[in-house]
Motif scaffolding. Structure first.
Motif, PDB file in Angstrom:
ATOM      1  N   LEU A 215      28.210  25.736  33.440  1.00  0.00           N
ATOM      2  CA  LEU A 215      28.298  25.094  32.546  1.00  0.00           C
ATOM      3  C   LEU A 215      29.623  24.501  32.379  1.00  0.00           C
ATOM      4  CD1 LEU A 215      25.382  25.131  30.324  1.00  0.00           C
ATOM      5  CD2 LEU A 215      25.637  23.186  32.085  1.00  0.00           C
ATOM      6  N   ASP A 216      30.039  23.419  31.453  1.00  0.00           N
ATOM      7  CA  ASP A 216      31.796  23.250  31.353  1.00  0.00           C
ATOM      8  C   ASP A 216      31.636  23.804  29.920  1.00  0.00           C
ATOM      9  OD1 ASP A 216      34.564  22.674  31.250  1.00  0.00           O
ATOM     10  OD2 ASP A 216      33.984  20.828  30.990  1.00  0.00           O
ATOM     11  N   ILE A 217      31.775  25.292  29.783  1.00  0.00           N
ATOM     12  CA  ILE A 217      31.831  25.947  28.343  1.00  0.00           C
ATOM     13  C   ILE A 217      33.075  25.950  28.073  1.00  0.00           C
ATOM     14  CG2 ILE A 217      31.168  27.812  27.638  1.00  0.00           C
ATOM     15  CD1 ILE A 217      29.095  28.314  28.600  1.00  0.00           C
ATOM     16  N   VAL A 218      34.041  24.901  27.678  1.00  0.00           N
ATOM     17  CA  VAL A 218      35.213  24.594  26.469  1.00  0.00           C
ATOM     18  C   VAL A 218      36.258  25.906  26.026  1.00  0.00           C
ATOM     19  CG1 VAL A 218      35.370  22.691  27.687  1.00  0.00           C
ATOM     20  CG2 VAL A 218      34.654  22.475  24.769  1.00  0.00           C
ATOM     21  N   ALA A 219      34.585  25.680  24.873  1.00  0.00           N
ATOM     22  CA  ALA A 219      34.755  26.858  24.014  1.00  0.00           C
ATOM     23  C   ALA A 219      33.484  28.193  23.667  1.00  0.00           C
ATOM     24  CB  ALA A 219      35.340  26.436  22.842  1.00  0.00           C
ATOM     25  N   THR A 220      33.528  29.165  23.013  1.00  0.00           N
ATOM     26  CA  THR A 220      32.543  30.155  22.353  1.00  0.00           C
ATOM     27  C   THR A 220      32.275  30.047  20.714  1.00  0.00           C
ATOM     28  OG1 THR A 220      33.510  31.820  22.789  1.00  0.00           O
ATOM     29  CG2 THR A 220      31.656  30.808  24.332  1.00  0.00           C
ATOM     30  N   TYR A 221      31.376  30.570  20.290  1.00  0.00           N
ATOM     31  CA  TYR A 221      31.799  30.430  18.257  1.00  0.00           C
ATOM     32  C   TYR A 221      30.141  31.580  18.378  1.00  0.00           C
ATOM     33  CZ  TYR A 221      27.012  27.543  18.136  1.00  0.00           C
ATOM     34  OH  TYR A 221      26.009  27.471  18.318  1.00  0.00           O
ATOM     35  N   ASN A 222      30.809  31.779  16.930  1.00  0.00           N
ATOM     36  CA  ASN A 222      30.134  33.180  16.101  1.00  0.00           C
ATOM     37  C   ASN A 222      29.680  32.350  15.414  1.00  0.00           C
ATOM     38  OD1 ASN A 222      28.735  35.530  15.515  1.00  0.00           O
ATOM     39  ND2 ASN A 222      30.717  36.084  14.022  1.00  0.00           N
ATOM     40  N   LEU A 223      30.113  31.877  14.638  1.00  0.00           N
ATOM     41  CA  LEU A 223      29.779  30.874  13.368  1.00  0.00           C
ATOM     42  C   LEU A 223      29.426  29.399  13.567  1.00  0.00           C
ATOM     43  CD1 LEU A 223      31.585  32.822  10.422  1.00  0.00           C
ATOM     44  CD2 LEU A 223      29.317  32.944  11.258  1.00  0.00           C
ATOM     45  N   VAL A 224      28.187  28.631  13.686  1.00  0.00           N
ATOM     46  CA  VAL A 224      27.950  27.280  13.861  1.00  0.00           C
ATOM     47  C   VAL A 224      28.776  26.010  13.243  1.00  0.00           C
ATOM     48  CG1 VAL A 224      26.506  26.455  12.810  1.00  0.00           C
ATOM     49  CG2 VAL A 224      26.058  25.568  14.672  1.00  0.00           C
ATOM     50  N   TYR A 225      29.581  26.431  12.514  1.00  0.00           N
ATOM     51  CA  TYR A 225      30.407  26.115  11.106  1.00  0.00           C
ATOM     52  C   TYR A 225      31.439  25.862  11.616  1.00  0.00           C
ATOM     53  CZ  TYR A 225      33.293  24.435   7.679  1.00  0.00           C
ATOM     54  OH  TYR A 225      34.134  23.156   6.200  1.00  0.00           O
ATOM     55  N   ASN A 226      31.428  26.514  12.266  1.00  0.00           N
ATOM     56  CA  ASN A 226      33.379  26.725  12.785  1.00  0.00           C
ATOM     57  C   ASN A 226      32.934  25.876  14.132  1.00  0.00           C
ATOM     58  OD1 ASN A 226      34.234  28.255  10.756  1.00  0.00           O
ATOM     59  ND2 ASN A 226      34.285  29.975  12.025  1.00  0.00           N
ATOM     60  N   ALA A 227      32.026  25.814  14.754  1.00  0.00           N
ATOM     61  CA  ALA A 227      31.781  25.391  16.171  1.00  0.00           C
ATOM     62  C   ALA A 227      31.748  23.788  15.499  1.00  0.00           C
ATOM     63  CB  ALA A 227      31.051  25.439  16.526  1.00  0.00           C
ATOM     64  N   SER A 228      30.994  23.834  13.921  1.00  0.00           N
ATOM     65  CA  SER A 228      31.120  21.742  13.833  1.00  0.00           C
ATOM     66  C   SER A 228      32.331  21.165  13.897  1.00  0.00           C
ATOM     67  CB  SER A 228      29.707  21.493  12.510  1.00  0.00           C
ATOM     68  OG  SER A 228      30.253  22.103  11.644  1.00  0.00           O
ATOM     69  N   LEU A 229      33.127  21.378  13.253  1.00  0.00           N
ATOM     70  CA  LEU A 229      34.912  21.837  13.418  1.00  0.00           C
ATOM     71  C   LEU A 229      35.396  20.623  14.227  1.00  0.00           C
ATOM     72  CD1 LEU A 229      35.921  24.332  10.489  1.00  0.00           C
ATOM     73  CD2 LEU A 229      34.641  21.600  10.018  1.00  0.00           C
ATOM     74  N   MET A 230      35.029  22.402  14.756  1.00  0.00           N
ATOM     75  CA  MET A 230      35.812  21.631  16.586  1.00  0.00           C
ATOM     76  C   MET A 230      35.025  20.424  17.358  1.00  0.00           C
ATOM     77  SD  MET A 230      37.997  23.963  17.692  1.00  0.00           S
ATOM     78  CE  MET A 230      37.949  24.722  18.781  1.00  0.00           C
ATOM     79  N   VAL A 231      33.945  20.455  17.350  1.00  0.00           N
ATOM     80  CA  VAL A 231      32.508  19.374  17.652  1.00  0.00           C
ATOM     81  C   VAL A 231      33.262  17.906  17.316  1.00  0.00           C
ATOM     82  CG1 VAL A 231      30.697  18.198  17.787  1.00  0.00           C
ATOM     83  CG2 VAL A 231      30.992  20.400  17.772  1.00  0.00           C
ATOM     84  N   GLU A 232      33.323  17.991  15.217  1.00  0.00           N
ATOM     85  CA  GLU A 232      33.894  16.780  14.875  1.00  0.00           C
ATOM     86  C   GLU A 232      35.462  16.469  15.390  1.00  0.00           C
ATOM     87  OE1 GLU A 232      34.524  16.275  10.357  1.00  0.00           O
ATOM     88  OE2 GLU A 232      32.607  17.624  10.076  1.00  0.00           O
ATOM     89  N   GLU A 233      35.965  17.141  16.021  1.00  0.00           N
ATOM     90  CA  GLU A 233      37.842  17.248  16.405  1.00  0.00           C
ATOM     91  C   GLU A 233      37.362  16.419  17.566  1.00  0.00           C
ATOM     92  OE1 GLU A 233      40.589  16.563  15.335  1.00  0.00           O
ATOM     93  OE2 GLU A 233      39.519  17.259  13.139  1.00  0.00           O
ATOM     94  N   GLY A 234      36.072  16.642  18.251  1.00  0.00           N
ATOM     95  CA  GLY A 234      35.869  15.642  19.853  1.00  0.00           C
ATOM     96  C   GLY A 234      36.631  16.999  21.036  1.00  0.00           C
ATOM     97  N   ILE A 235      36.358  17.630  20.880  1.00  0.00           N
ATOM     98  CA  ILE A 235      36.461  18.286  21.276  1.00  0.00           C
ATOM     99  C   ILE A 235      34.985  19.235  22.530  1.00  0.00           C
ATOM    100  CG2 ILE A 235      36.862  21.399  21.882  1.00  0.00           C
ATOM    101  CD1 ILE A 235      38.736  21.344  19.445  1.00  0.00           C
ATOM    102  N   GLY A 236      34.117  18.026  21.500  1.00  0.00           N
ATOM    103  CA  GLY A 236      33.189  18.694  23.085  1.00  0.00           C
ATOM    104  C   GLY A 236      31.491  17.984  22.114  1.00  0.00           C
ATOM    105  N   TYR A 237      30.328  19.301  22.764  1.00  0.00           N
ATOM    106  CA  TYR A 237      29.152  19.039  22.625  1.00  0.00           C
ATOM    107  C   TYR A 237      28.771  20.979  21.775  1.00  0.00           C
ATOM    108  CZ  TYR A 237      29.416  14.566  24.090  1.00  0.00           C
ATOM    109  OH  TYR A 237      29.067  13.266  24.727  1.00  0.00           O
ATOM    110  N   ALA A 238      28.326  21.106  21.001  1.00  0.00           N
ATOM    111  CA  ALA A 238      27.778  22.024  20.314  1.00  0.00           C
ATOM    112  C   ALA A 238      25.988  22.790  20.717  1.00  0.00           C
ATOM    113  CB  ALA A 238      28.176  22.535  19.181  1.00  0.00           C
ATOM    114  N   LEU A 239      26.138  23.248  21.850  1.00  0.00           N
ATOM    115  CA  LEU A 239      24.222  23.726  22.002  1.00  0.00           C
ATOM    116  C   LEU A 239      24.261  24.907  20.489  1.00  0.00           C
ATOM    117  CD1 LEU A 239      24.539  25.067  25.817  1.00  0.00           C
ATOM    118  CD2 LEU A 239      22.939  23.244  24.969  1.00  0.00           C
ATOM    119  N   SER A 240      23.504  24.388  19.693  1.00  0.00           N
ATOM    120  CA  SER A 240      23.247  25.065  18.929  1.00  0.00           C
ATOM    121  C   SER A 240      21.788  24.825  18.303  1.00  0.00           C
ATOM    122  CB  SER A 240      24.672  23.426  16.965  1.00  0.00           C
ATOM    123  OG  SER A 240      23.391  24.327  16.253  1.00  0.00           O
TER     124      SER A 240
END
Length: 292
Positions: A215-240
Motif C-alpha cells: 500500500l502507498d503509506i505516506v505517513a504513520t501515526y500514533n494519535l489519530v487527532y494528529n493524523a486528522s490534521l494531516m488529512v485536512e491538509e490533503g496529505i492523504g487518507y487515514a485508516l482509522s
C-alpha cells in the motif's frame, strides 16, 4: 547510581542551568556540579554540552533522561502505594489506552469509584497497544485498554463489551467521499496514513487481499487527532477507527466504514501476578462488577 543524583540530573535537564537547578533543589552549585561530573564518570559518557548560556543534553543524556523519568516515576508510585493508609482508600491509578470510544466504559468506572473514594487520583496515558504494553511491562501502568489484534497472552485481561469499526478518514471534497463505504480496491494507489501499531497491518492486509507493505503509506501515526490534521491538509487518507474525530458540522472531514465490515474487539489488561495498590484493587473489583 543513586536516586538522589538522578533527580539532580533531571532538574538540570529541565532548567538547562546549574544555577537555576541548584536553586530549585536547594543545594550549592559546586555540590551539584560535582555530582553531575561523578555521574558522567560513572557512565563513562558525556551527558551534557555546557554552553555559555544554557546546558543541553547529548544523545546519551537524552536517553538517560527518558530512563531516569521512568525510574523516578516508578519509585514515587511504589512509595505512594506502600505508605497509603490502611483505613482510607487513596493513592493513584495509572491507566493506559488506545484511542477508542470504549474508554467511555473506563470513564464510567472512574466516575463511580470517584464518588465512593474521592481521594483516589487517576493518571491517563494515551498510546497504541505497543506503547501501552511497554509501559505495563515496566510497571508504569496498572491497567491498559488495548485494541485487537494485540498480543495479550502474557497478561490477565477482561474483554470489554464494545467494538470499534475500521474505516477511512478523508476530506469531504475528496473523490472517495462520494462513497458510502470503502472497498479494498478503493485503497489501491492512494496515499494512506496508518497507525504504527505493529499488529494493525495483519488485519488490514487480510481485509484488503493485498500485502499491506504494498500500500502507498505516506505517513504513520500514533494519535489519530494528529493524523486528522494531516488529512485536512490533503496529505492523504487515514485508516482509522470510528468515532474518534469529529466529522460533523463545519468539519472538513468525513469517515467512511470499510466494506466488508472490519470490527475489532477491546480488552483491558494487566500484568499476571500483579501486586495492586488498594486503589487499583478497588478499580478492578468495580470493573468486574460492572461487566458482570
Amino acid at each position: 547510581m543513586e536516586l538522589r543524583v538522578l533527580r539532580y540530573f533531571l532538574a538540570v535537564a529541565k532548567e538547562e542551568s546549574i544555577t537555576a537547578a541548584s536553586e530549585t533543589l536547594h543545594v550549592t552549585q559546586p555540590t551539584l556540579s560535582r555530582q553531575l561530573m561523578e555521574l558522567e564518570e560513572e557512565f563513562g559518557k558525556k551527558l551534557f554540552i555546557r554552553g555559555n548560556r544554557k546546558i543541553t543534553l547529548t544523545d546519551e543524556g537524552i536517553l538517560l533522561r527518558k530512563r531516569a523519568e521512568e525510574i523516578v516515576e516508578l519509585v514515587e508510585k511504589t512509595e505512594t502505594e506502600i505508605t497509603a493508609s490502611d483505613e482510607i482508600i487513596n493513592g493513584d491509578i495509572y491507566i493506559g489506552g488506545g484511542e477508542t470510544d470504549a474508554m467511555r466504559i473506563i470513564a464510567h468506572i472512574v466516575k463511580k469509584l470517584q464518588e465512593k473514594y474521592p481521594q483516589v487520583k487517576y493518571h491517563l496515558f494515551s498510546g497504541n497497544a505497543d506503547d501501552v504494553t511497554e509501559r505495563l511491562d515496566r510497571g508504569l501502568l496498572d491497567f491498559g485498554v488495548v485494541i485487537e489484534p494485540a498480543n495479550i497472552q502474557k497478561y490477565d485481561y477482561l474483554k470489554l463489551p464494545a467494538t470499534d469499526t475500521w474505516g477511512v478518514l478523508m476530506r469531504k471534497d475528496s473523490p472517495l467521499a462520494q462513497n458510502t463505504v470503502i472497498k479494498p480496491k478503493d485503497l489501491h494507489n492512494i496515499p494512506l496514513l496508518c497507525s504504527r501499531q505493529s499488529m494493525v497491518g495483519k488485519g488490514i492486509s487480510q481485509w484488503i487481499g493485498k500485502d499491506f507493505e504494498k500500500l502507498d503509506i505516506v505517513a504513520t501515526y500514533n494519535l489519530v487527532y494528529n493524523a486528522s490534521l494531516m488529512v485536512e491538509e490533503g496529505i492523504g487518507y487515514a485508516l482509522s477507527l470510528d468515532k474518534l474525530v469529529n466529522t460533523t458540522g463545519n468539519s472538513a472531514l468525513c469517515f467512511k466504514p470499510l466494506e466488508p465490515k472490519l470490527e475489532v474487539g477491546l480488552n483491558i489488561v494487566w500484568k499476571k501476578s500483579q501486586v495492586f495498590s488498594k486503589a487499583a484493587k478497588k478499580f478492578l473489583e468495580m470493573l468486574k462488577s460492572e461487566l458482570n
